[in-house]
Design a protein around this motif. Structure first.
Motif, PDB file in Angstrom:
ATOM      1  N   LEU A 112       0.833  -1.193   0.000  1.00 27.33           N
ATOM      2  CA  LEU A 112       0.000   0.000   0.000  1.00 27.33           C
ATOM      3  C   LEU A 112       0.869   1.244   0.000  1.00 27.33           C
ATOM      4  CD1 LEU A 112      -2.679   1.503   0.223  1.00 27.33           C
ATOM      5  CD2 LEU A 112      -2.575   1.157   2.713  1.00 27.33           C
ATOM      6  N   ILE A 113       1.926   1.230   0.786  1.00 26.59           N
ATOM      7  CA  ILE A 113       2.823   2.387   0.850  1.00 26.59           C
ATOM      8  C   ILE A 113       3.510   2.607  -0.498  1.00 26.59           C
ATOM      9  CG2 ILE A 113       4.899   3.306   1.939  1.00 26.59           C
ATOM     10  CD1 ILE A 113       4.107   1.881   4.490  1.00 26.59           C
ATOM     11  N   ILE A 114       3.906   1.517  -1.142  1.00 28.87           N
ATOM     12  CA  ILE A 114       4.541   1.625  -2.453  1.00 28.87           C
ATOM     13  C   ILE A 114       3.571   2.240  -3.467  1.00 28.87           C
ATOM     14  CG2 ILE A 114       5.436   0.286  -4.406  1.00 28.87           C
ATOM     15  CD1 ILE A 114       6.648  -1.648  -2.351  1.00 28.87           C
ATOM     16  N   ALA A 115       2.309   1.823  -3.399  1.00 31.31           N
ATOM     17  CA  ALA A 115       1.297   2.371  -4.304  1.00 31.31           C
ATOM     18  C   ALA A 115       1.108   3.869  -4.069  1.00 31.31           C
ATOM     19  CB  ALA A 115      -0.022   1.634  -4.126  1.00 31.31           C
ATOM     20  N   LEU A 116       1.035   4.254  -2.793  1.00 32.20           N
ATOM     21  CA  LEU A 116       0.896   5.676  -2.464  1.00 32.20           C
ATOM     22  C   LEU A 116       2.119   6.465  -2.921  1.00 32.20           C
ATOM     23  CD1 LEU A 116      -0.599   5.405   1.148  1.00 32.20           C
ATOM     24  CD2 LEU A 116      -1.809   6.062  -0.946  1.00 32.20           C
ATOM     25  N   GLY A 117       3.287   5.855  -2.767  1.00 37.00           N
ATOM     26  CA  GLY A 117       4.521   6.505  -3.207  1.00 37.00           C
ATOM     27  C   GLY A 117       4.538   6.713  -4.710  1.00 37.00           C
TER      28      GLY A 117
END
Length: 344
Positions: A112-117
């Motif tokens: 999820l963090i990678i997607a937001l990044g």
């Protein structure tokens, strides 16, 4: 035991930290220090996680994905620092990095963090591209040597950076499908690309390219109502400016700017810009360089014995490379090709 990837990570981290020291004295390149600090921190965290050191320091939590939310803002602030001569580092810029702190609570969900990044990076890179477009438009409208002030090198860096991110994302998604004999060299190659981009930016920070300083004034004027002169139309005012330029050969002035022309004509920069854009239908740089190219073409046709470089310098160009670039763009031929055809 430290492997090749870990060694590159450490070299990368210390190169970035040394780069911060080198670029810090330059106000316009100082925001690059943030990007370099991000890279150094990421490489050290990567090293810690891959070597197992992170388990002793912060446990099993992966914090490296969080850095993905910081690279977009860092690149944006760096770009803004380049295109604006009065933008440095300020405390209020820290708000751009607030999402990095907010997602710490989501550290257990790295995907999820990678997607937001990724979303953050796309947004900020779009803002970078708009800033560079505005910068180049402003330089063309205010400087005759705008071709020397372009940020082509920064565009190339951003394109390579985006490409490297995309390629590395593919690698990460194929980690369960490909053998380590392919994944490891792939990862090392990606690290070397990032390291190369980092070194190039440090080099630019030390050997600073010439940059345009008038974007702030350009944007200020764009917000103001552009009222045409009361007794003149755009066409007639342009003809007046054109006549004075031709009679006094003002276009031969190297690095001629809108402010220089304002001093010679007694007109305001706003009125000159308005007349050239509306009456002449072109940017200031294109207009001045067209006059220079026309003069050079006439000199060539009359079989002037001077060299092409001498003709270019006499007409107002300040370098062979800028002359060749403008000549090819405006005539569709290189200077030597035009000369050869004109003399035959």
């Amino acid at each position: 035991m430290i492997d090749a990837a870990n060694a590159i990570q450490l070299i990368f981290a210390f190169t970035a930290m040394f780069g911060i020291i080198l670029v810090w004295p330059s106000t316009r390149f100082r925001p690059l220090s943030l990007a370099l600090l991000m890279e150094a921190s990421l490489m050290l965290c990567n090293f810690a996680e891959e070597s197992g050191l992170s388990q002793q320091l912060w446990g099993e939590t992966l914090i490296t994905p969080i850095f993905g939310l910081g690279f977009g803002p860092a690149l944006f602030l760096f770009t803004r620092g380049l295109v604006f001569s009065n933008k440095g580092l300020a405390f209020d810029q820290a708000i751009h990095f607030l999402p990095m702190l907010l997602v710490f609570s989501l550290a257990a969900m790295p995907q999820l963090i990678i997607a937001l990044g990724t979303i953050s990076l796309v947004v900020y890179l779009s803002l970078c591209w708009k800033l560079m477009r505005d910068y180049e438009q402003a330089s063309r409208d205010r400087r005759s040597d705008a071709q020397n002030l372009t940020l082509t090198w920064l565009k190339l860096v951003l394109i390579l950076y985006i490409t490297a991110i995309a390629v590395d994302a593919i690698r990460q998604n194929l980690q369960t499908e490909l053998p380590i004999s392919i994944l490891e060299p792939w990862y090392i190659a990606t690290l070397l690309v990032y390291l190369g981009l980092c070194c190039f930016l440090i080099y630019k920070g030390v050997h600073q390219p010439e940059l345009f300083d008038g974007l702030e004034q350009y944007q200020k004027e764009a917000l103001e109502a552009l009222d045409p002169p009361l007794d003149e139309t755009a066409n007639s005012l342009f003809e007046q400016i054109n006549k004075q330029l031709l009679e006094q050969k003002l276009y031969r002035t190297p690095r001629l700017s809108l402010s220089d022309l304002s001093e010679h004509t007694g007109l305001t920069e706003k009125d000159i810009s308005w007349a050239i854009n509306q009456g002449g239908g072109q940017s200031f740089a294109d207009y001045i360089n067209r006059l220079r190219i026309d003069e050079i073409c006439e000199e060539i046709r009359y079989n002037d014995n001077r060299s092409l470089l001498d003709l270019a310098l006499a007409a107002g160009f300040n370098s062979k490379s800028s002359f060749n670039t403008v000549f090819k763009r405006m005539t569709g031929k290189t200077p030597s090709q035009f000369q050869k055809e004109a003399l035959n």
